[in-house]
Design a protein around this motif. Sequence first.
Motif, mmCIF file in Angstrom:
data_model
loop_
_atom_site.group_PDB
_atom_site.id
_atom_site.type_symbol
_atom_site.label_atom_id
_atom_site.label_comp_id
_atom_site.label_asym_id
_atom_site.label_seq_id
_atom_site.Cartn_x
_atom_site.Cartn_y
_atom_site.Cartn_z
ATOM 1 N N GLY A 19 59.061 27.710 76.815
ATOM 2 C CA GLY A 19 60.241 28.445 77.087
ATOM 3 C C GLY A 19 60.348 30.103 76.806
ATOM 4 O O GLY A 19 59.911 30.134 75.618
ATOM 5 N N TRP A 20 60.256 30.909 77.757
ATOM 6 C CA TRP A 20 59.923 32.197 78.293
ATOM 7 C C TRP A 20 61.216 32.739 77.288
ATOM 8 O O TRP A 20 62.313 33.061 78.100
ATOM 9 C CB TRP A 20 59.721 32.704 79.625
ATOM 10 C CG TRP A 20 58.939 33.558 79.565
ATOM 11 C CD1 TRP A 20 57.551 34.614 79.483
ATOM 12 C CD2 TRP A 20 59.806 35.238 79.745
ATOM 13 N NE1 TRP A 20 57.981 35.744 79.521
ATOM 14 C CE2 TRP A 20 59.275 36.571 79.457
ATOM 15 C CE3 TRP A 20 61.105 35.039 79.481
ATOM 16 C CZ2 TRP A 20 59.443 38.122 79.842
ATOM 17 C CZ3 TRP A 20 61.777 36.669 79.947
ATOM 18 C CH2 TRP A 20 61.351 37.810 79.971
ATOM 19 N N ARG A 21 60.959 33.954 76.806
ATOM 20 C CA ARG A 21 62.536 34.433 75.644
ATOM 21 C C ARG A 21 60.875 35.649 75.766
ATOM 22 O O ARG A 21 60.508 35.887 75.502
ATOM 23 C CB ARG A 21 62.516 33.875 74.530
ATOM 24 C CG ARG A 21 62.846 32.661 75.190
ATOM 25 C CD ARG A 21 64.194 32.491 75.346
ATOM 26 N NE ARG A 21 64.579 31.397 75.322
ATOM 27 C CZ ARG A 21 64.492 30.043 76.332
ATOM 28 N NH1 ARG A 21 63.757 30.296 77.272
ATOM 29 N NH2 ARG A 21 64.922 28.896 76.154
ATOM 30 N N GLU A 23 61.302 38.689 73.908
ATOM 31 C CA GLU A 23 60.989 38.435 72.120
ATOM 32 C C GLU A 23 59.865 38.196 71.985
ATOM 33 O O GLU A 23 58.616 38.087 71.018
ATOM 34 C CB GLU A 23 62.058 37.273 70.993
ATOM 35 C CG GLU A 23 62.892 37.861 70.786
ATOM 36 C CD GLU A 23 64.422 37.607 71.640
ATOM 37 O OE1 GLU A 23 65.285 37.510 71.386
ATOM 38 O OE2 GLU A 23 63.295 36.647 73.208
ATOM 39 N N VAL A 39 63.026 29.722 82.281
ATOM 40 C CA VAL A 39 63.372 31.004 81.297
ATOM 41 C C VAL A 39 64.582 30.317 81.852
ATOM 42 O O VAL A 39 65.276 30.104 82.934
ATOM 43 C CB VAL A 39 62.998 32.371 82.919
ATOM 44 C CG1 VAL A 39 62.538 31.953 84.024
ATOM 45 C CG2 VAL A 39 63.527 33.667 82.260
ATOM 46 N N VAL A 40 65.260 30.881 81.013
ATOM 47 C CA VAL A 40 66.811 30.712 80.849
ATOM 48 C C VAL A 40 67.034 31.852 82.304
ATOM 49 O O VAL A 40 67.454 32.758 82.919
ATOM 50 C CB VAL A 40 67.523 31.569 80.145
ATOM 51 C CG1 VAL A 40 69.562 31.281 80.909
ATOM 52 C CG2 VAL A 40 67.551 31.030 79.059
ATOM 53 N N ASN A 43 69.838 34.761 82.320
ATOM 54 C CA ASN A 43 69.160 36.440 81.896
ATOM 55 C C ASN A 43 68.312 36.794 82.102
ATOM 56 O O ASN A 43 67.169 38.361 82.559
ATOM 57 C CB ASN A 43 68.413 35.397 80.624
ATOM 58 C CG ASN A 43 69.341 35.088 79.166
ATOM 59 O OD1 ASN A 43 69.998 35.494 79.563
ATOM 60 N ND2 ASN A 43 69.277 34.550 78.485
ATOM 61 N N GLU A 259 61.226 24.382 73.662
ATOM 62 C CA GLU A 259 62.232 24.921 73.633
ATOM 63 C C GLU A 259 62.041 26.345 71.861
ATOM 64 O O GLU A 259 62.675 25.365 71.229
ATOM 65 C CB GLU A 259 63.221 24.413 74.160
ATOM 66 C CG GLU A 259 63.436 24.686 75.729
ATOM 67 C CD GLU A 259 64.761 23.981 75.505
ATOM 68 O OE1 GLU A 259 65.819 24.362 76.192
ATOM 69 O OE2 GLU A 259 65.470 22.836 75.419
ATOM 70 N N ASP A 261 64.658 29.611 71.037
ATOM 71 C CA ASP A 261 65.455 30.667 70.776
ATOM 72 C C ASP A 261 65.630 31.641 70.199
ATOM 73 O O ASP A 261 65.840 32.474 70.245
ATOM 74 C CB ASP A 261 66.786 30.001 71.655
ATOM 75 C CG ASP A 261 66.768 29.112 72.423
ATOM 76 O OD1 ASP A 261 65.942 29.247 73.254
ATOM 77 O OD2 ASP A 261 67.698 28.461 73.070
ATOM 78 N N GLU A 262 65.651 31.690 68.768
ATOM 79 C CA GLU A 262 65.240 31.844 67.409
ATOM 80 C C GLU A 262 64.332 31.672 66.675
ATOM 81 O O GLU A 262 63.978 30.772 66.425
ATOM 82 C CB GLU A 262 67.271 31.800 67.014
ATOM 83 C CG GLU A 262 68.556 32.383 68.279
ATOM 84 C CD GLU A 262 69.267 32.154 67.754
ATOM 85 O OE1 GLU A 262 69.327 32.638 66.816
ATOM 86 O OE2 GLU A 262 70.333 31.813 68.584
ATOM 87 N N LYS A 367 74.504 39.688 70.076
ATOM 88 C CA LYS A 367 72.682 39.925 71.237
ATOM 89 C C LYS A 367 73.146 40.693 72.424
ATOM 90 O O LYS A 367 71.940 41.615 72.930
ATOM 91 C CB LYS A 367 72.259 38.616 72.085
ATOM 92 C CG LYS A 367 71.515 38.025 70.401
ATOM 93 C CD LYS A 367 71.014 37.178 71.156
ATOM 94 C CE LYS A 367 70.209 35.856 70.146
ATOM 95 N NZ LYS A 367 69.553 34.581 70.112
#
Length: 455
Positions: A19-21, A23, A39-40, A43, A259, A261-262, A367
């Motif tokens: 998952g591309w984020r 951060e 990607v979400v 976003n 995935e 996410d944090e 966020k």
Amino acid sequence: MGEGAMRGEAVPRLGTGIGWRPEIADAVERMPGIDWVEVVAENVCPGHLPESLLRLRERGVTVIPHGVSLGLGGADRPDAGRLTALAERAEALGSPLVTEHIAFVRAGGALTVSPSLEAGHLLPVPRTRDALDVLCENVRIAQDALPVPLALENIAALFSWPDEELTEGQFLAELVERTGVRLLIDVANLHTNHVNRGEDPARALAELPLEALAYVHVAGGFERDGVWHDSHAHPVPRPVLDILTGLAARTTPPGVLLERDENFPEPAELERELTLIREAVTAAAREGAGTGTGGGTGAAIAAGPAGGGVAILTRPTVDARERVAVAQAAVLSSLVAGTPVPEGFDRTRMRVQARALAAKRADVVAKVAPELPVILGTGYRETFLEYARERPMSGGYRRDALNFAAHLLRAGRPEEAGSRGELREWWLERAGPAPRQSGGRVARVARRVLPGRRG
């Protein structure tokens, strides 16, 4: 009907992805063996794609938009604007498919003659005939609007609906048979539902029409007081990898994606998890089990919408939509507005879900409006949760942040004049001297709490 819903294209072979984020964007670009990223969808902006995604695309890395806000399992028909936005992202990214969730994210409104409420997160649909009829029609509407095939993900759940008529596997198999939609199977969510709802992952895999499999999600979580939380912020546990191996024993997954996410670890730790995921898939192949021929008890998929099903055109009655709408509104209202828990639901689990939604809401507002925790300091979270207990979200997270700030200012908070002045300036910068019509309520609040404001 959209071209993507009619072509009947073969499922693309994706390989191993992450998952591309933002951060971890730089780390993802440097990681070896990354064939694709997800990607979400909400976003990214089609006209201003992040440079990192553009560089990945130039290298031939596939990018797939993953939507979270359609709410295809909700009682209302899909919003045309949200469908257009998802289609635009698929086209801008040159994606071979798009994905969403089997979930509802809002309830109330015209069908129930009650206030519209937003969950701010994915909630499970009841596995009933009514809900399946509604979902199937919503999926067909989405397929018509999208330029590429659609795949839907099974979600993690903290609570169960009473009087369900189908297992998860049966529900998904019939959904595929009737619409031809593809499946995004999240093995971490199968584990979550095993812990939280007592559902057997092996049975779910046996019942799934795996010939419709688009790709697989893998993620971590944690258990607290007998409840599994699908956090996407912890390492992938062994039981999830074992379910992945069980799936790979039935069919060769076209793609598998990690995935996170944090709480992002160092790149080396992410690469180690990717290695474990690859090993979990190849473990089945070494045993001679992964044949790539598909599996499950669902009917074979003929040529039809989105590369798959026979598109049985049974449509839900108005009564079915209304019944689903009333049930979902009662559930969501109990979770976010403090109304009584509907009969038949586990009250303890519903309290856990309510707390999880409030915590998620606080985290996401922090966020999208990172200045608020800075202005309010260590008291941000407690203050926001106090606000959320009395005021359900109804207009998305950015509007929620504005409403929260207006609520504090109306109450004369924060108590420190300097912080209150900072909050006032923050609100004015974002609300503007002439707020949009949808911000009328906030504008009325501003006239009461922000003296001297010119407009």
